[in-house]
Motif scaffolding. Structure first.
Motif, PDB file in Angstrom:
ATOM      1  N   SER A  26      49.411  81.815  38.919  1.00 25.47           N
ATOM      2  CA  SER A  26      50.728  82.075  39.493  1.00 25.47           C
ATOM      3  C   SER A  26      51.716  82.330  38.358  1.00 25.47           C
ATOM      4  O   SER A  26      52.590  81.533  38.114  1.00 25.47           O
ATOM      5  CB  SER A  26      51.169  80.908  40.350  1.00 25.47           C
ATOM      6  OG  SER A  26      51.177  79.731  39.581  1.00 25.47           O
ATOM      7  N   VAL A  29      55.943  82.202  38.597  1.00 24.31           N
ATOM      8  CA  VAL A  29      56.411  81.386  39.708  1.00 24.31           C
ATOM      9  C   VAL A  29      56.883  80.050  39.152  1.00 24.31           C
ATOM     10  O   VAL A  29      56.173  79.395  38.403  1.00 24.31           O
ATOM     11  CB  VAL A  29      55.291  81.153  40.752  1.00 24.31           C
ATOM     12  CG1 VAL A  29      55.756  80.212  41.841  1.00 24.31           C
ATOM     13  CG2 VAL A  29      54.846  82.473  41.328  1.00 24.31           C
ATOM     14  N   VAL A  30      58.089  79.657  39.502  1.00 26.58           N
ATOM     15  CA  VAL A  30      58.640  78.389  39.054  1.00 26.58           C
ATOM     16  C   VAL A  30      58.688  77.447  40.245  1.00 26.58           C
ATOM     17  O   VAL A  30      59.238  77.782  41.290  1.00 26.58           O
ATOM     18  CB  VAL A  30      60.066  78.577  38.472  1.00 26.58           C
ATOM     19  CG1 VAL A  30      60.658  77.236  38.087  1.00 26.58           C
ATOM     20  CG2 VAL A  30      60.029  79.528  37.306  1.00 26.58           C
ATOM     21  N   VAL A  31      58.101  76.279  40.063  1.00 26.97           N
ATOM     22  CA  VAL A  31      58.085  75.279  41.113  1.00 26.97           C
ATOM     23  C   VAL A  31      58.964  74.126  40.656  1.00 26.97           C
ATOM     24  O   VAL A  31      58.782  73.596  39.565  1.00 26.97           O
ATOM     25  CB  VAL A  31      56.657  74.775  41.393  1.00 26.97           C
ATOM     26  CG1 VAL A  31      56.671  73.675  42.439  1.00 26.97           C
ATOM     27  CG2 VAL A  31      55.770  75.920  41.818  1.00 26.97           C
ATOM     28  N   GLN A  32      59.919  73.748  41.471  1.00 28.49           N
ATOM     29  CA  GLN A  32      60.812  72.660  41.129  1.00 28.49           C
ATOM     30  C   GLN A  32      60.470  71.464  41.997  1.00 28.49           C
ATOM     31  O   GLN A  32      60.355  71.571  43.212  1.00 28.49           O
ATOM     32  CB  GLN A  32      62.259  73.071  41.363  1.00 28.49           C
ATOM     33  CG  GLN A  32      63.249  72.015  40.986  1.00 28.49           C
ATOM     34  CD  GLN A  32      64.679  72.474  41.203  1.00 28.49           C
ATOM     35  OE1 GLN A  32      64.910  73.542  41.754  1.00 28.49           O
ATOM     36  NE2 GLN A  32      65.623  71.680  40.780  1.00 28.49           N
ATOM     37  N   VAL A  33      60.305  70.318  41.354  1.00 28.40           N
ATOM     38  CA  VAL A  33      59.983  69.093  42.060  1.00 28.40           C
ATOM     39  C   VAL A  33      61.162  68.147  41.904  1.00 28.40           C
ATOM     40  O   VAL A  33      61.643  67.922  40.802  1.00 28.40           O
ATOM     41  CB  VAL A  33      58.703  68.436  41.491  1.00 28.40           C
ATOM     42  CG1 VAL A  33      58.422  67.122  42.191  1.00 28.40           C
ATOM     43  CG2 VAL A  33      57.532  69.373  41.610  1.00 28.40           C
TER      44      VAL A  33
END
Length: 136
Positions: A26, A29-33
């Motif tokens: 991916s 794609v940046v995933v923020q938690v």
């Protein structure tokens, strides 16, 4: 019905896009938690780094003492993750956390909680020192 040659190429391309663990790549794609904090955890103040280290030291050897000291930093203007609550409410939440740590230290739970609380203080102070937004 057999898959066509084009379907086989698509399947091969999809297989090559996965890493050895089978997860799809991916890129871009940046995933923020964002951690959901309870009221006691959110009441930990963002203190200056040296004060946070002192509180960690105090919490390590006398459970709840560093948390008790940190409660007074709220009265001195330290920010918390509870901006909508009054300063006195946040102060009393920290006092309650210190009391819980002291009372449960007899069975080691409070002592361990106290050390982790001090580590959280240092981590939050490091974020404040480095100017990193508080998105833990």
């Amino acid at each position: 019905m057999e898959p066509s040659h084009k379907d086989a190429e698509t399947a091969a391309a999809a297989a090559s896009a996965t890493d050895p663990r089978g997860a799809a790549s991916s890129s871009g794609v940046v995933v923020q938690v964002r951690e959901k904090k309870g009221p006691l955890r959110a009441a930990i103040p963002y203190m200056p780094f040296p004060v946070a280290v002192i509180c960690l030291f105090l919490n390590t050897f006398v459970p709840g003492l560093g948390t008790f000291v940190s409660a007074f930093t709220v009265l001195c203007g330290a920010r918390t993750d509870l901006p909508d609550r009054h300063v006195c409410c946040v102060f009393w939440l920290n006092i309650a956390a210190a009391l819980i740590q002291v009372l449960t230290a007899i069975v080691m739970v409070g002592w361990i909680m106290s050390i982790f609380w001090g580590m959280d203080m240092v981590i939050l102070a490091r974020y404040k020192e480095q100017g990193i937004p508080q998105q833990l």
